[in-house]
Each structure stands twice: as structure tokens, then as C-alpha cells.
Motif scaffolding. Structure first.
Motif: not given
Length: 242
Positions: A191-196
Motif C-alpha cells: 500500500d505504498a503511496p503512488q506505488g500501485n
């Protein structure tokens, strides 16, 4: 004439676990996405973090830092989802492995497990681990495949942790993206931000690690000892000189 003799040996299931096979094209694409994701950290450190200048200037730097602390903005959100360094990542994989083993044991008993095994288990698990293997001895990173396999045992097939080994030299570029002198291992938490985008690409192109002997151990079935008889050449017999 070469002679042969029969040598008996025990077959062991604890063989080395292979790294996932990733095409060079996919490695390059993953590296680009990873550096883009990490670039805010490098920019932040370059602008607001003073590099260490040794013990002699540490006191002066600390005094100046106290006066400027209020002017420094918080680190980018992605910082809380990124771990760097072989020791840190290995230690957290050990924590995650302990959680996975605990979950498996409690599922077998039909009960609930205690997730608070250590401080490392309180954070989100890793989704991907990136290792710059080029130029390194295998002794430094050969433990990663087995540790990743054990740590992700309790995860669903789609969410299983992935391991990416870069075959080309990229340590300098990764270090620049992070804003640190050097780095060989980077772990990205779930769930890292901008990591999808990066995680989805890795999951599509990199297979999860499967360890056959771990699956056999989970089955609980008795396996007989496997003794192999292997013909081996022992060379020709020497004749005695008179």
C-alpha cells in the motif's frame, strides 16, 4: 581402462532456491518505475538533509540543525514505506517469517494467533524487494529467495511478496534516487503511496517464489529416506613398478 564403483548418497530437499527469471527488458522497466517512485526521497534529502561530515563537525551541525528544525518540512509520505540496506531488510524478513509461521501453526490448531511478535510485524508486510546483484558476491544475497518464500507463506497467491534481482549494475542510480551514498537492497511495503503501478507491473512480470520442500513440509506426509546409488569413475588401476 577406467573403473567404476557405486557411491551411495542421500538426496536432500534443502537445495538452493533459484531467483526468479526476469527478462532484461522487464528489469529495465522495473528500474525506471522504481527510481521514479523513489525520486521524491532523493530530492528531499538533497534539499533538507545535511550530509555527515565526520565527528569533528558533528557538534556544529547538530547546533545548526536545532535552529533550523522548525523550517524543515516533513519527509515525503513514501519514506515510511521504504526500507534500504541488507541488514534492515533481512531482519524485517525474519520478523515477517515468524508471523507467517505463527499464523500457520494457529490455523492448524483452529485458533487465533498473536501478531505482536516483534516491532517489525506491526508494519505492513513487504510487497516487493529489489536487489542489485551485479558485482556482489552471492554470499551477500543468497538468503533472500528462501526468506521471501517463508515470509510470504500466509499471503494469497496474488499478494505474495516478489523478489527482483537486477543483473545490470544499478547501485549508483538507486543511491541517487534515494539520496544516500550507496545502496544494494530496497524493500517496498504494501500500500505504498503512488506505488500501485510499480507493484502491479512486478506482479505481472515476476513470478512468486515457490520452495518445493516447504510445500512438502506443510503437507505433513511421511517421506522415506531417498538413497541414491550413483556409478562413479575412479580411474585406472596403477601397476606396481618392479
Amino acid at each position: 581402462m577406467d573403473r567404476k564403483k557405486i557411491v551411495h548418497r542421500l538426496d536432500t530437499p534443502f537445495s538452493a532456491v533459484e531467483w526468479p527469471q526476469i527478462s532484461q527488458e522487464d528489469q529495465d522497466a522495473i528500474l525506471e518505475l522504481l527510481c521514479h517512485l523513489l525520486s521524491p526521497l532523493g530530492q528531499y534529502r538533497k534539499a533538507f538533509v545535511t550530509p555527515s561530515k565526520g565527528k569533528r563537525k558533528r557538534k556544529l551541525v547538530e547546533q545548526q540543525g536545532d535552529a533550523q528544525t522548525s523550517l524543515v518540512p516533513p519527509a515525503p509520505e513514501i519514506a515510511a514505506y521504504v526500507d534500504a540496506g541488507l541488514s534492515t531488510i533481512s531482519r524485517n524478513l525474519q520478523d515477517l517469517s515468524a508471523v507467517a509461521v505463527s499464523e500457520k501453526a494457529e490455523e492448524a490448531k483452529g485458533g487465533e494467533h498473536d501478531r505482536k511478535i516483534s516491532s517489525g510485524s506491526k508494519k505492513a508486510p513487504y510487497s516487493v524487494i529489489f536487489v542489485a546483484r551485479s558485482g556482489q558476491s552471492s554470499a551477500f544475497n543468497c538468503h533472500f529467495p528462501q526468506m521471501v518464500a517463508v515470509a510470504s507463506k500466509s499471503q494469497s497467491p496474488e499478494q505474495k511478496m516478489r523478489l527482483v534481482g537486477f543483473s545490470k549494475s544499478c547501485e549508483e542510480r538507486l543511491a541517487t534516487a534515494l539520496g544516500i551514498p550507496r545502496v544494494s537492497s530496497i524493500a517496498l511495503r504494501a500500500d505504498a503511496p503512488q506505488g500501485n503501478g510499480l507493484v502491479d507491473f512486478v506482479r505481472k512480470h515476476v513470478a512468486p517464489i515457490e520452495v518445493a520442500w516447504l510445500q512438502e513440509a506443510d503437507s505433513g506426509k511421511f517421506l522415506e529416506t531417498n538413497i541414491e546409488a550413483v556409478p562413479t569413475k575412479i580411474g585406472s588401476k596403477k601397476t606396481k613398478s618392479s
